[in-house]
Scaffold this motif. Structure first.
Motif, PDB file in Angstrom:
ATOM      1  N   ALA A  64     -12.285  -2.966  14.452  1.00 34.71           N
ATOM      2  CA  ALA A  64     -11.465  -1.731  13.655  1.00 34.71           C
ATOM      3  C   ALA A  64     -10.673  -2.645  12.473  1.00 34.71           C
ATOM      4  N   ARG A  65     -10.766  -2.014  11.468  1.00 31.04           N
ATOM      5  CA  ARG A  65     -10.194  -2.503  10.180  1.00 31.04           C
ATOM      6  C   ARG A  65      -9.457  -1.441   9.370  1.00 31.04           C
ATOM      7  N   PHE A  66      -8.126  -1.662   9.237  1.00 29.77           N
ATOM      8  CA  PHE A  66      -7.303  -0.588   8.812  1.00 29.77           C
ATOM      9  C   PHE A  66      -7.038  -0.647   7.164  1.00 29.77           C
ATOM     10  N   ALA A  67      -7.000   0.741   6.736  1.00 32.31           N
ATOM     11  CA  ALA A  67      -6.682   0.731   5.264  1.00 32.31           C
ATOM     12  C   ALA A  67      -5.785   1.792   4.811  1.00 32.31           C
ATOM     13  N   TRP A  68      -5.177   1.598   4.059  1.00 31.92           N
ATOM     14  CA  TRP A  68      -4.098   2.536   3.507  1.00 31.92           C
ATOM     15  C   TRP A  68      -4.401   2.831   1.919  1.00 31.92           C
ATOM     16  N   TYR A  69      -4.742   4.151   1.684  1.00 36.00           N
ATOM     17  CA  TYR A  69      -5.152   4.530   0.137  1.00 36.00           C
ATOM     18  C   TYR A  69      -4.047   5.681  -0.169  1.00 36.00           C
ATOM     19  N   ALA A  70      -3.580   5.521  -1.464  1.00 31.72           N
ATOM     20  CA  ALA A  70      -2.982   6.612  -2.170  1.00 31.72           C
ATOM     21  C   ALA A  70      -3.269   6.554  -3.624  1.00 31.72           C
ATOM     22  N   SER A  71      -3.325   7.609  -4.204  1.00 32.63           N
ATOM     23  CA  SER A  71      -3.799   8.116  -5.561  1.00 32.63           C
ATOM     24  C   SER A  71      -3.462   7.117  -6.726  1.00 32.63           C
ATOM     25  N   THR A  72      -2.143   7.063  -7.066  1.00 35.12           N
ATOM     26  CA  THR A  72      -1.818   5.990  -8.149  1.00 35.12           C
ATOM     27  C   THR A  72      -0.549   5.626  -8.171  1.00 35.12           C
ATOM     28  N   VAL A  73       0.002   5.019  -9.047  1.00 27.76           N
ATOM     29  CA  VAL A  73       1.411   4.403  -8.635  1.00 27.76           C
ATOM     30  C   VAL A  73       2.331   5.555  -8.625  1.00 27.76           C
ATOM     31  N   HIS A  74       3.436   5.714  -7.897  1.00 28.23           N
ATOM     32  CA  HIS A  74       4.509   6.761  -7.799  1.00 28.23           C
ATOM     33  C   HIS A  74       5.649   6.283  -6.941  1.00 28.23           C
ATOM     34  N   PRO A  75       6.651   6.369  -7.247  1.00 33.33           N
ATOM     35  CA  PRO A  75       7.926   5.968  -6.582  1.00 33.33           C
ATOM     36  C   PRO A  75       7.606   6.591  -4.954  1.00 33.33           C
ATOM     37  N   TYR A  76       7.306   7.575  -4.593  1.00 32.06           N
ATOM     38  CA  TYR A  76       6.761   8.149  -3.434  1.00 32.06           C
ATOM     39  C   TYR A  76       6.016   7.195  -2.727  1.00 32.06           C
ATOM     40  N   PHE A  77       4.973   6.738  -3.455  1.00 31.12           N
ATOM     41  CA  PHE A  77       3.989   5.842  -2.470  1.00 31.12           C
ATOM     42  C   PHE A  77       4.708   4.557  -2.364  1.00 31.12           C
ATOM     43  N   ASP A  78       5.636   4.130  -3.181  1.00 37.16           N
ATOM     44  CA  ASP A  78       6.386   2.883  -3.066  1.00 37.16           C
ATOM     45  C   ASP A  78       7.230   3.051  -1.594  1.00 37.16           C
ATOM     46  N   GLU A  79       7.920   4.152  -1.267  1.00 37.25           N
ATOM     47  CA  GLU A  79       8.600   4.390  -0.226  1.00 37.25           C
ATOM     48  C   GLU A  79       7.561   4.543   0.923  1.00 37.25           C
ATOM     49  N   VAL A  80       6.398   5.085   1.023  1.00 37.86           N
ATOM     50  CA  VAL A  80       5.575   5.038   1.805  1.00 37.86           C
ATOM     51  C   VAL A  80       4.971   3.727   2.449  1.00 37.86           C
ATOM     52  N   GLN A  81       4.863   3.019   1.386  1.00 33.66           N
ATOM     53  CA  GLN A  81       4.458   1.618   1.573  1.00 33.66           C
ATOM     54  C   GLN A  81       5.690   0.751   2.645  1.00 33.66           C
ATOM     55  N   THR A  82       6.742   0.971   2.522  1.00 34.68           N
ATOM     56  CA  THR A  82       7.397   0.411   3.087  1.00 34.68           C
ATOM     57  C   THR A  82       7.356   0.708   4.743  1.00 34.68           C
ATOM     58  N   GLY A 105     -16.503  -2.155   5.119  1.00 35.26           N
ATOM     59  CA  GLY A 105     -16.052  -2.285   6.607  1.00 35.26           C
ATOM     60  C   GLY A 105     -14.960  -1.622   7.077  1.00 35.26           C
ATOM     61  N   PHE A 106     -14.037  -0.862   6.174  1.00 38.90           N
ATOM     62  CA  PHE A 106     -12.926  -0.306   6.766  1.00 38.90           C
ATOM     63  C   PHE A 106     -13.447   0.870   7.586  1.00 38.90           C
ATOM     64  N   THR A 107     -12.722   0.753   9.029  1.00 36.32           N
ATOM     65  CA  THR A 107     -13.130   1.741   9.695  1.00 36.32           C
ATOM     66  C   THR A 107     -11.981   2.806  10.024  1.00 36.32           C
ATOM     67  N   HIS A 108     -10.760   2.499   9.653  1.00 40.08           N
ATOM     68  CA  HIS A 108      -9.476   3.595   9.889  1.00 40.08           C
ATOM     69  C   HIS A 108      -8.831   3.530   8.655  1.00 40.08           C
ATOM     70  N   PHE A 109      -8.788   4.988   8.204  1.00 43.33           N
ATOM     71  CA  PHE A 109      -8.209   5.076   6.766  1.00 43.33           C
ATOM     72  C   PHE A 109      -6.873   5.894   6.976  1.00 43.33           C
TER      73      PHE A 109
END
Lengths: 334, 503, 324
Positions: free
Chosen positions: A30-48, A85-89
């Motif tokens: 299992a390899r984990f990935a996180w993906y978001a559309s583009t830079v945005h303050p909301y995504f910064d908070e999600v990344q925390t 090879g990422f399996t979980h998004f």
């Protein structure tokens, strides 16, 4: 103290599970990935939230941001990651309808997906959606606004760009208003995509109804920032009090709440939007499967006003932990 | 088929391009259409193939009066034109280009029968002697090959009358031979061929009959057997010059306003040397592309020179931009394309005239151009050059060709230019205005001491105006002929001398 | 003297009269149709938005005049706003200095656009389409999508203050339009801009260094875009990276409604004033009459098209009148 304990417990549990995962990983890698559309303050908070997950579990999560808000861009980038090879998004779908094609392709490759932030349209190959329930949040904000207005008055309803979420928010606002006979929506302003456009349209709406407005409600991020700026100026220059509730916790909005120019905003739970999907993906990589009939997981929203503006973050953490604790059993089973 | 023109007339604003022209073109003959620039040749060609409708007169094909409203009407009657300007669809195949208007005939179900189409196109190519694969890209063909394809296309349409407009202007000598062989074949098959060319040798070689136009009028139609090179030229420019030669200007051969030595610009000008005397009118004669305009434009810094020296008033100068030419050395250039790059048609007269001198009209404090001085400069020059307009604020685009040309010249007078280069001064202006412009140019040299270079492909114009004529051919100056009136010189002898150099 | 020239058509030309008339007509219609229209609040905000539009439109019009265009106007504004925000908020420099730095950055973008256009000979559409992405990328790279909120009150006063009931910005717009009018009417640079746009080849043969002129137009365009961006910061009270995102359409719409020729060679300051006014009036009017929000763009587009058709019809009529 209680907060510390629950965190510690989660860490212990996480460590235990991580060990178990280590065994499972050799089986299916299992390899984990996180993906978001583009830079945005909301995504910064999600990344925390994502980072906190990695830190607690020791699991590496590769985070990527795209170049723009189009589904095309997302398709390209995510397909490339799947090929690596990422399996979980955990994905923020750029287009709730348009992401279906991408998800179907991913599902065929055996990839597990959890939506965060906004939900792809049903039926979707995504196992879960973690985020704010658009309609419920709009209703909560409207209730708070009407309460601040003292239960009666005229409202301007301010909507973001047309789309599925906007329609749900509009419905939410209207449903609540319908419950109060003394409250009317006197104008609806829509299609507010940019900050300048939002300022101009809301300003026009105020001018059109001047002296007749008791409150305004905005259910999108950009218009909320615009209205916060606008009402700050309006009230500073001696305009009659207009109540306002918006959404999200942009610093401009928080300043306006502290200064009393607007009543409050709805804090979403971006930390939870980051943490919870990855926890779900981790559990699913260990063989847990969704409980029949579950899909959307409300990460919760919190009404922020001048009263709780300095403490609301703690309340959100508690909320998040509660959801994490209830995942196995309520949403996942083995 | 016999093509007959009866009393064709056609006017454009300010110009009578065709004046009662009648002529008959017989089948099985190659018939040359001759005349100088502006004689009405191209208007006549366009009238025959349907592009222009004549104001008066009729066109008959084997006695049937034709009503031509467009090129397509002409094609339908079997009249086809082949020239260098006809566009090919360069991204398509040769076969597609030949069959473009007949695709309907090859329809099969929802598609085309490509095998049949390509086979038919291959037949056409064979008829014109081209050994090419019809599926090849037409864009890769040479100009001569494209032209042959065009002729083939005309044949496949069953053309009865074929107009060849300057067919040899950009093809090599061996290709010319090949073309002429095809033309002779077509003649013996009974086609009516009309051949338009500047090259008299070719006309003498291939044509059976000539028709000469001058100033829109039909001068005569003769059998080629009865003509010589000299008599053809005589017909073309007239027995007597229409314009009187101006009195000879007295100039000093050592007093040079401009001296050019071994000037070259890659691909444009080769090894040009000449001197322009003060107060002289010097002629540059040559065909389009011969290097005359290119030399002028290199002089004023529009094209970069690769070698040579230029002296103005005896001092060596480097002219790297038009700004330098105008402001430092007082050299003005009147473009041959008045409407394209000479004038601002949407602007008023005073703006056009004073543009190069705005700096001198500027108030140092307000940075504003002095409007009343601008107007006065324009008004004075308009009076001096006798410009017919409602006033300095009239839009230049609304003026006649002759008045527009005066504005182009006035602009450089406003800038106090001592050296003036005037490119094709009388293109597109009527006969009266032409004479006035000639007088104006001559006066500038005679009374104001300006040194003028006149570039022209109009032989009478240059003979009557210039005291010396430089002849250009293939990017070089090939000769230096004295103008009129020089003792022992006649207009005929000058034109013959020029003709010899150009041959 | 003034009235004489006014009557002689040397101050207001036919082209401007048409578009100015259309604006006045809209004002009259809205004043009758809605009580809210002539309130002080509405007039203040309308003129303020119009003023902001004017800088957006000028940034485009100045390029259109030379027969070029600038697709990166909004991105330049965003970059200027973010530069200002970064220097004033993050670095804490005094705001007049920050204004200078920010405007230097916008002039730098104009220089870059102009350099690629003139020295490398690339078409303006291609150059500015590319730099639109480059500048936007830098905006988000620097700001990471966050806005800068610590904007000094004295700077905010520019965008929020008023004099005699009208916003400061309105007077700034009038002054700028006056300067633009003077430039095109009286100065060599202004006329060379027009000449270059009207007929580039003829301008070159008249000794005008058209590359220098096009470079000048790029610098002015970026300056107007930069000033527009800063004024939005002042008016909003925060430097948002999203400033400029909706400028492209507005810049063309206002410039063209205002009588700027797309093919170059024609601009009128008064026309631009009227064009900006028409644009804000239409948007204001749509809200006043409570137009359906989901159809709004269709209404907006139709009204813009109608205005341009009216202007076109006027041109055809006057051309006919001139001939007969």
């Amino acid at each position: 103290m209680k907060h510390f304990k629950s965190t510690a417990k989660a860490t212990l549990m996480g460590l235990a599970l991580a060990t178990a995962w280590g065994a499972a990983a050799t089986a299916e890698e299992a390899r984990f990935a996180w993906y978001a559309s583009t830079v945005h303050p909301y995504f910064d908070e999600v990344q925390t939230g994502v980072d906190a997950f990695s830190e607690k579990t020791g699991i590496e999560v590769v985070k990527r941001l795209g170049q723009d808000w189009t589904q095309d861009n997302q398709n390209e980038n995510v397909s490339a990651m799947a090929a690596q090879g990422f399996t979980h998004f955990s994905i923020f779908p750029s287009d709730v309808a348009g992401a279906q094609g991408l998800y179907e392709e991913l599902a065929e490759r055996g990839v597990t997906i959890v939506d965060f932030g906004q939900a792809t349209q049903d039926p979707t190959p995504a196992s879960f959606y973690v985020g704010t329930q658009a309609k419920e949040a709009a209703m909560q904000a409207t209730e708070a606004l009407i309460e601040a207005m003292g239960g009666s008055g005229n409202i301007i309803n301010i909507l973001e760009v047309p789309g599925e979420n906007t329609r749900l928010r509009d419905e939410g606002v209207q449903e609540v208003v319908a419950r109060y006979p003394d409250v009317q929506i006197i104008q609806t302003v829509g299609d507010l995509a940019t900050i300048e456009g939002s300022v101009e349209k809301v300003q026009n709406a105020i001018a059109a109804n001047l002296g007749n407005i008791d409150g305004m409600i905005a259910t999108g991020y950009t218009p909320t920032v615009a209205v916060a700026e606008l009402l700050t100026e309006y009230h500073e220059q001696g305009g009659e009090k207009i109540h306002f509730f918006g959404i999200d916790t942009d610093a401009v909005v928080m300043d306006a709440i502290r200064d009393g120019h607007i009543d409050g905003t709805l804090a979403q739970n971006p930390y939870g939007h980051g943490y919870i999907p990855l926890e779900i993906l981790r559990l699913m990589s260990e063989g847990y499967t969704p409980v029949e009939g579950t899909h959307a997981i409300d990460a919760g929203v919190l009404t922020v006003t001048a009263d709780n503006i300095d403490t609301y973050e703690g309340e959100i953490s508690t909320l998040t932990q509660g959801i994490i604790d209830s995942l196995v059993g309520t949403y996942l089973t083995k | 088929m016999t093509l007959e023109l009866v009393g064709l007339s056609k006017s454009f604003p300010g110009v009578k391009a065709l004046d009662d022209v009648s002529a008959t073109f017989h089948p099985g003959e190659v018939h040359a259409l001759l005349g100088e620039n502006g004689a009405g040749k191209s208007t006549l060609i366009k009238a025959i193939c349907g592009i222009h409708a004549a104001d008066a007169g009729v066109i008959k094909l084997d006695g049937e009066t034709l009503k031509l409203g467009s090129l397509r009407d002409g094609l339908n009657k079997g009249i086809t034109i082949v020239n260098q300007e006809i566009q090919v669809f360069s991204e398509a195949s040769i076969a597609e280009n030949i069959m473009i208007d007949k695709l309907e005939l090859y329809r099969e179900g929802r598609g085309l029968n490509w095998a049949r189409l390509n086979a038919d196109a291959a037949d056409v190519l064979e008829r014109v002697g081209l050994d090419l694969d019809p599926e090849d890209h037409i864009g890769d063909l040479s100009a001569a090959q494209k032209q042959l394809v065009q002729i083939g296309k005309a044949l496949s349409r069953d053309a009865k009358v074929l107009l060849l407009d300057e067919p040899t202007s950009s093809i090599t000598a061996s290709e010319v031979e090949r073309l002429f062989k095809l033309v002779r074949d077509l003649r013996s098959s009974g086609m009516t061929l009309i051949f338009v060319s500047h090259k008299l040798e070719e006309v003498l070689e291939i044509c059976d009959r000539i028709t000469v136009l001058r100033d829109g009028k039909h001068v005569g139609t003769e059998l080629i057997a009865d003509m010589t090179r000299e008599t053809i030229v005589e017909m073309m420019i007239g027995r007597k010059l229409l314009i009187e030669a101006f009195p000879r200007l007295e100039t000093d051969a050592d007093d040079l306003a401009l001296e050019v030595t071994n000037l070259a610009a890659p691909g444009l000008v080769k090894d040009a040397s000449f001197g322009l005397r003060r107060g002289e009118v010097l002629g540059f004669y040559g065909l389009v592309g011969s290097g005359r305009t290119e030399l002028a434009r290199t002089l004023i810094g529009l094209y970069a020179k690769s070698a040579g020296t230029v002296k103005v008033n005896g001092a060596p100068v480097e002219i790297d931009s038009i700004g330098t030419a105008i402001e430092k050395h007082r050299i003005g250039y009147v473009s041959e394309n008045r409407k394209e790059d000479g004038l601002f048609l949407d602007f008023d007269i005073e703006t056009n005239i004073t543009m190069p001198v705005w700096k001198r009209l500027r108030n140092p404090l307000t940075r504003a151009i002095n409007g009343s001085r601008q107007r006065k400069i324009a008004a004075d020059l308009m009076e001096a050059l006798d410009v017919r307009a409602t006033g300095p604020e009239q839009r230049v685009g609304d003026l006649s060709g002759g008045n527009q040309q005066k504005i182009s010249i006035a602009k450089w007078l406003a800038a106090d230019c001592d050296i003036l280069i005037v490119d094709e001064p009388s293109v597109g202006v009527d006969v009266g205005a032409k004479a006035m412009i000639h007088k104006l140019i001559w006066d500038l040299a005679a009374t104001q001491g300006k040194s003028v270079i006149v570039i022209s492909s109009d032989m009478p114009e240059i003979i009557s105006l210039a005291s010396r004529i430089l002849v250009f051919k293939e990017q070089r100056i090939v000769g230096d002929v004295p103008g009129l009136p020089e003792p022992g010189q006649t207009e005929d002898s000058v034109s013959r001398a020029i003709g010899r150099m150009m041959a | 003297m003034f009235m004489q020239r006014l009557r002689a058509g040397r101050i207001i030309t036919g082209a401007e009269a048409g578009i100015l008339g259309a604006a006045l007509l809209l004002v009259m219609i809205f004043a009758i149709a809605s009580d809210s229209f002539l309130t002080q609040y509405n007039v203040f905000n309308l003129t303020r938005t119009q003023s902001l539009y004017m800088f957006v439109a000028l940034a485009q019009a100045i390029m259109l005049v030379t027969g070029n265009m600038n697709l990166s106007v909004g991105a330049i504004a965003g970059l200027t706003a973010v530069t200002f925000g970064y220097t004033v908020d993050t670095l804490g420099l005094p705001w007049p200095l920050c204004v200078l730095i920010a405007l230097s950055v916008s002039l730098g973008t104009g220089f870059f656009n102009g350099f690629v256009m003139t020295k490398l000979g690339v078409n303006s559409f291609i150059v500015t389409l590319s730099t639109l992405f480059i500048f936007t990328g830098i905006v988000y790279g620097v700001s990471e999508g966050y806005s800068y909120r610590n904007i000094p009150a004295s700077f905010k006063a520019i965008g929020r203050g008023s004099f005699l009931g009208l916003p400061y910005l309105f007077y700034l717009m009038l002054g700028t339009l006056g300067a633009v009018w003077y430039m095109f009417r009286y100065t060599i640079f202004g006329r060379q801009l027009l000449a270059t746009g009207s007929n580039k080849e003829a301008a070159e043969l008249s000794g005008i260094n058209t590359n220098r002129i096009i470079m000048g137009a790029n610098l002015l365009s970026s300056l107007f875009a930069g000033v527009g961006g800063l004024l939005w910061v002042s008016r909003l009270g925060s430097a948002q990276p999203a400033i400029g995102e909706n400028w492209l359409i507005i810049s063309f719409a206002v410039a063209i409604i205002g009588g700027t020729a797309l093919a170059g060679g024609r601009i009128t300051a008064l026309g631009l004033f009227a064009g900006g006014l028409i644009m804000v009036l239409i948007k204001n009017g749509l809200i006043l009459v409570q137009a359906n929000v989901y159809f709004e763009q269709a209404f907006l587009g139709s009204i813009i098209l109608l205005t341009i058709l009216l202007d076109r019809a006027r041109e055809v009529w006057s051309a006919k009148a001139r001939k007969s």
